[in-house]
Write a protein that holds these residues in place. Sequence first.
Motif, PDB file in Angstrom:
ATOM      1  N   LEU A  32      -8.872  -0.632  -0.545  1.00 13.80           N
ATOM      2  CA  LEU A  32      -7.502  -1.122  -0.376  1.00 13.80           C
ATOM      3  C   LEU A  32      -7.015  -1.816  -1.646  1.00 13.80           C
ATOM      4  CD1 LEU A  32      -7.527  -2.350   3.346  1.00 13.80           C
ATOM      5  CD2 LEU A  32      -6.673  -0.191   2.421  1.00 13.80           C
ATOM      6  N   ARG A  77     -14.890   3.001  11.720  1.00 15.34           N
ATOM      7  CA  ARG A  77     -14.945   1.916  12.697  1.00 15.34           C
ATOM      8  C   ARG A  77     -15.399   2.323  14.093  1.00 15.34           C
ATOM      9  NH1 ARG A  77     -11.275  -1.892  15.389  1.00 15.34           N
ATOM     10  NH2 ARG A  77      -9.731  -0.310  15.868  1.00 15.34           N
ATOM     11  N   THR A 113      -0.587  -3.993   6.257  1.00 12.13           N
ATOM     12  CA  THR A 113      -1.790  -4.813   6.360  1.00 12.13           C
ATOM     13  C   THR A 113      -1.620  -5.805   7.510  1.00 12.13           C
ATOM     14  OG1 THR A 113      -0.901  -6.351   4.738  1.00 12.13           O
ATOM     15  CG2 THR A 113      -2.368  -4.635   3.907  1.00 12.13           C
ATOM     16  N   ILE A 116      -3.746  -1.599  11.726  1.00  6.41           N
ATOM     17  CA  ILE A 116      -4.289  -0.580  12.607  1.00  6.41           C
ATOM     18  C   ILE A 116      -5.792  -0.776  12.860  1.00  6.41           C
ATOM     19  CG2 ILE A 116      -5.227   1.512  11.551  1.00  6.41           C
ATOM     20  CD1 ILE A 116      -2.810   2.999  12.260  1.00  6.41           C
ATOM     21  N   GLN A 117      -6.480  -1.367  11.867  1.00  5.52           N
ATOM     22  CA  GLN A 117      -7.920  -1.620  12.024  1.00  5.52           C
ATOM     23  C   GLN A 117      -8.181  -2.799  12.956  1.00  5.52           C
ATOM     24  OE1 GLN A 117      -8.732  -1.995   7.699  1.00  5.52           O
ATOM     25  NE2 GLN A 117     -10.464  -0.644   8.073  1.00  5.52           N
ATOM     26  N   ALA A 118      -7.132  -3.563  13.261  1.00 14.40           N
ATOM     27  CA  ALA A 118      -7.306  -4.708  14.167  1.00 14.40           C
ATOM     28  C   ALA A 118      -7.040  -4.308  15.613  1.00 14.40           C
ATOM     29  CB  ALA A 118      -6.388  -5.854  13.747  1.00 14.40           C
ATOM     30  N   ASP A 119      -6.772  -3.031  15.831  1.00  7.51           N
ATOM     31  CA  ASP A 119      -6.551  -2.531  17.192  1.00  7.51           C
ATOM     32  C   ASP A 119      -7.755  -2.893  18.067  1.00  7.51           C
ATOM     33  OD1 ASP A 119      -5.507  -1.175  19.358  1.00  7.51           O
ATOM     34  OD2 ASP A 119      -6.231   0.783  18.696  1.00  7.51           O
ATOM     35  N   TYR A 130      -3.727   7.933   8.851  1.00  4.20           N
ATOM     36  CA  TYR A 130      -4.948   7.209   9.188  1.00  4.20           C
ATOM     37  C   TYR A 130      -5.631   7.846  10.392  1.00  4.20           C
ATOM     38  CZ  TYR A 130      -7.765   3.182  10.762  1.00  4.20           C
ATOM     39  OH  TYR A 130      -8.770   2.358  11.170  1.00  4.20           O
ATOM     40  N   CYS A 165      -5.205  -9.656   4.077  1.00  2.84           N
ATOM     41  CA  CYS A 165      -4.497  -8.740   3.164  1.00  2.84           C
ATOM     42  C   CYS A 165      -5.328  -7.497   2.882  1.00  2.84           C
ATOM     43  CB  CYS A 165      -4.141  -9.440   1.856  1.00  2.84           C
ATOM     44  SG  CYS A 165      -5.563  -9.824   0.819  1.00  2.84           S
ATOM     45  N   LEU A 166      -6.625  -7.541   3.235  1.00  2.21           N
ATOM     46  CA  LEU A 166      -7.494  -6.378   3.012  1.00  2.21           C
ATOM     47  C   LEU A 166      -7.955  -5.768   4.339  1.00  2.21           C
ATOM     48  CD1 LEU A 166      -9.683  -7.407  -0.076  1.00  2.21           C
ATOM     49  CD2 LEU A 166      -7.549  -6.116  -0.018  1.00  2.21           C
ATOM     50  N   VAL A 167      -7.191  -6.013   5.394  1.00  2.55           N
ATOM     51  CA  VAL A 167      -7.443  -5.372   6.687  1.00  2.55           C
ATOM     52  C   VAL A 167      -6.145  -4.671   7.056  1.00  2.55           C
ATOM     53  CG1 VAL A 167      -8.016  -5.726   9.121  1.00  2.55           C
ATOM     54  CG2 VAL A 167      -9.016  -7.228   7.378  1.00  2.55           C
ATOM     55  N   LEU A 168      -6.243  -3.423   7.472  1.00  6.71           N
ATOM     56  CA  LEU A 168      -5.042  -2.736   7.954  1.00  6.71           C
ATOM     57  C   LEU A 168      -4.747  -3.243   9.368  1.00  6.71           C
ATOM     58  CD1 LEU A 168      -5.963   0.912   6.872  1.00  6.71           C
ATOM     59  CD2 LEU A 168      -4.438  -0.703   5.682  1.00  6.71           C
ATOM     60  N   ARG A 202     -16.518  -8.295   5.704  1.00 14.59           N
ATOM     61  CA  ARG A 202     -15.941  -6.945   5.763  1.00 14.59           C
ATOM     62  C   ARG A 202     -16.730  -5.940   4.927  1.00 14.59           C
ATOM     63  NH1 ARG A 202     -12.673  -5.731   9.651  1.00 14.59           N
ATOM     64  NH2 ARG A 202     -11.571  -4.164   8.444  1.00 14.59           N
ATOM     65  N   LEU A 215       0.844  -1.190   0.000  1.00 12.58           N
ATOM     66  CA  LEU A 215       0.000   0.000   0.000  1.00 12.58           C
ATOM     67  C   LEU A 215       0.878   1.238   0.000  1.00 12.58           C
ATOM     68  CD1 LEU A 215      -2.626  -1.040   2.673  1.00 12.58           C
ATOM     69  CD2 LEU A 215      -3.145  -0.381   0.319  1.00 12.58           C
ATOM     70  N   PRO A 216       0.480   2.253  -0.757  1.00 13.42           N
ATOM     71  CA  PRO A 216       1.207   3.524  -0.664  1.00 13.42           C
ATOM     72  C   PRO A 216       1.034   4.110   0.740  1.00 13.42           C
ATOM     73  CG  PRO A 216      -0.725   3.722  -2.099  1.00 13.42           C
ATOM     74  CD  PRO A 216      -0.642   2.300  -1.695  1.00 13.42           C
ATOM     75  N   PRO A 262       0.572   2.940   9.267  1.00  7.59           N
ATOM     76  CA  PRO A 262      -0.816   2.866   8.792  1.00  7.59           C
ATOM     77  C   PRO A 262      -0.975   2.004   7.539  1.00  7.59           C
ATOM     78  CG  PRO A 262      -0.209   5.147   9.271  1.00  7.59           C
ATOM     79  CD  PRO A 262       1.030   4.337   9.430  1.00  7.59           C
ATOM     80  N   ASN A 263       0.054   1.976   6.685  1.00 10.28           N
ATOM     81  CA  ASN A 263      -0.111   1.226   5.430  1.00 10.28           C
ATOM     82  C   ASN A 263       0.319  -0.235   5.541  1.00 10.28           C
ATOM     83  OD1 ASN A 263       2.617   1.653   5.557  1.00 10.28           O
ATOM     84  ND2 ASN A 263       2.855   2.265   3.413  1.00 10.28           N
ATOM     85  N   LYS A 282       1.756   3.938  14.737  1.00  8.79           N
ATOM     86  CA  LYS A 282       0.816   4.053  15.843  1.00  8.79           C
ATOM     87  C   LYS A 282       0.825   2.748  16.637  1.00  8.79           C
ATOM     88  CE  LYS A 282      -1.937   7.598  13.799  1.00  8.79           C
ATOM     89  NZ  LYS A 282      -3.081   8.033  13.052  1.00  8.79           N
ATOM     90  N   PHE A 339      -0.009   6.679   3.728  1.00  8.40           N
ATOM     91  CA  PHE A 339      -1.110   7.611   4.014  1.00  8.40           C
ATOM     92  C   PHE A 339      -1.179   7.806   5.517  1.00  8.40           C
ATOM     93  CE2 PHE A 339      -2.622   3.250   3.687  1.00  8.40           C
ATOM     94  CZ  PHE A 339      -3.200   3.061   4.922  1.00  8.40           C
ATOM     95  N   LYS A 388      -3.803  -0.603  -3.647  1.00  7.21           N
ATOM     96  CA  LYS A 388      -2.690  -1.510  -3.968  1.00  7.21           C
ATOM     97  C   LYS A 388      -2.382  -1.478  -5.462  1.00  7.21           C
ATOM     98  CE  LYS A 388      -3.034  -4.765  -0.150  1.00  7.21           C
ATOM     99  NZ  LYS A 388      -2.943  -6.184   0.233  1.00  7.21           N
ATOM    100  N   GLU A 395      -9.128   7.733  13.029  1.00  2.00           N
ATOM    101  CA  GLU A 395     -10.237   6.929  13.513  1.00  2.00           C
ATOM    102  C   GLU A 395     -11.132   7.794  14.398  1.00  2.00           C
ATOM    103  OE1 GLU A 395      -9.135   3.332  15.703  1.00  2.00           O
ATOM    104  OE2 GLU A 395      -9.167   2.290  13.781  1.00  2.00           O
TER     105      GLU A 395
END
Lengths: 295, 160
Positions: free
Chosen positions: A38, A55, B23, B66-69, A8, B61-64, A110, A3-4, B20-21, B3, A6, A42, A10
């Motif tokens: 995403l 979220r 996965t 950081i989103q699993a915090d 984030y 692979c489609l979850v960051l 998801r 991923l590039p 952040p980037n 983070k 960025f 990618k 929340e």
Amino acid sequence: MLLPRFDYYEPATLEEALRLLSEMGGNARVIAGGTDLLVRMKLKVEKPGYLISLRKIPGLDAIVRRENHGVTIGPAVTAAELSRNELLLDRFTPIALAAGRLGAPVVRNRATIGGNLVNARPAADLPPACMVLDATLKLKSFSNEREIPVGEFFRGPGQTVIEPNELLVSIFAPIPAPWTGGAYIKLGARKALEISMVNVAVILTLQSPQGPIIDAKIALGAVAPTPVRAFAAEEFLIGRQPSDDVFAQAGVIGVGMCEPITDHRGTMEYRCLMIETLTSRALRQAYEKALTWKP
Amino acid sequence: MKKTIQLTINGQQVQAAVAPNQTLVQFLRDDLGLTGTKHGCGLGDCGACTVILDGRAVNSCLVLAIQADGCDVLTIEGLAEDGNLHPLQQAFVDKGAIQCGFCSPGMILSAKALLDEKPNPTELEIRTAISGNLCRCTGYQKIVEAINEAAEVIRDREES
Ligand SMILES: Cc1cc2nc3c(=O)[nH]c(=O)nc-3n(C[C@H](O)[C@H](O)[C@H](O)COP(=O)(O)OP(=O)(O)OC[C@H]3O[C@@H](n4cnc5c(N)ncnc54)[C@H](O)[C@@H]3O)c2cc1C
Ligand code: FES
Ligand code: FES
């Protein structure tokens, strides 16, 4: 596939999210399930500087019944939840069925309804289902709020009327009249993980179990740059007695509304044949469901 | 900027700083060395990266990361207990549902999410549950049989 970079965010409240969106404007993207965004990031199709996650914002993932007049669906409700919700299965059948056909379980867990609508792919599963249920989308920015009928939301492949500083905050659908039944049929090359070659959502309302048809709505996906309503077929159905012959004729009329393309998923001719067949089949299923209607 | 996230992985509390980037699959494999989770297409198509996140099978692979915090993550490494394979793992071995093995962690976790919800699934339910997991070796039949057998073993065990 990396991923590039960025930043984030929340935000914990809707207000905070809207403020961030208005400050960052076009350089920010909302992330819900991330199953579209995403992938596009990618593939370097999109390169936002900021991602704003939904979220932590309370309430966006709820399905709420509005007494006897409708249902409000939060944009962050996943396809998996839509597909097993009793109220949606019973009264808003096309939404539940379409959600159950989106991708595979690992995607449905998801993927959200908001992401599916805003993403606006011509072959997406939920747009036609929301269209036949007359859904209204509430869009909110830091300083403004507006409601758009879902039929006026899509502008072209990947394009909608939503502004970069706006968030889709809810989807409202009125409860269909008594003796209404709905159906959704998706045709792909395989059963799962496949974007549609053609998809059709249908709502049929009878005056009584003996007929006649007093309302009909048909929406087709993957047959034009945006999902389309087959208005001529709907008008043809209204006032008639339900029968296989009438449903077949409606299918023929439905094809007239479409401008399908030829691509690796199927030829234009094949798609037209399928639109006809699937429309009449979906009408039959909706009719059967209508007959089982209970107060 | 990195983070700090806090999450439970296979029952253990983990605290780590992530970009952040990054996965979730990258975090599991590269930072934690949990290489049982495979990284295939990276685009949601193959399911090799399937993990169970708060009870649901997802493509990591489609979850960051950081989103699993704050979440609960189960990977293939978390299935065996006291050195004994989980019934699903054992059934995959016994039934010949593993050839190269690249799809197996993902298959087994998709199957586990199914059996946790439906201990007595139909064949169609099994096939649907693994429909986001591709296997290039086995032709799926043996995988379906293995999941069916594991379901029986788990049901028997729970009755006794
Ligand atoms: C393997 C695979 C299979 C798939 N199969 C299908 C399929 O069969 N049918 C189908 O229709 N789709 C399919 N998809 C596409 C995708 O999963 C869906 O479109 C999904 O519903 C997107 O939701 P999301 O929450 O993941 O969106 P995200 O990726 O989080 O967001 C998508 C877009 O919507 C915007 N957005 C999200 N929520 C909001 C909001 N509340 N307000 C404003 N903007 C918002 C984001 O900024 C982004 O531009 C598939 C994807 C994958 C990876
Ligand atoms: S690596 Fe995640 S789905 Fe292929
Ligand atoms: S065993 Fe090789 S991909 Fe499934």
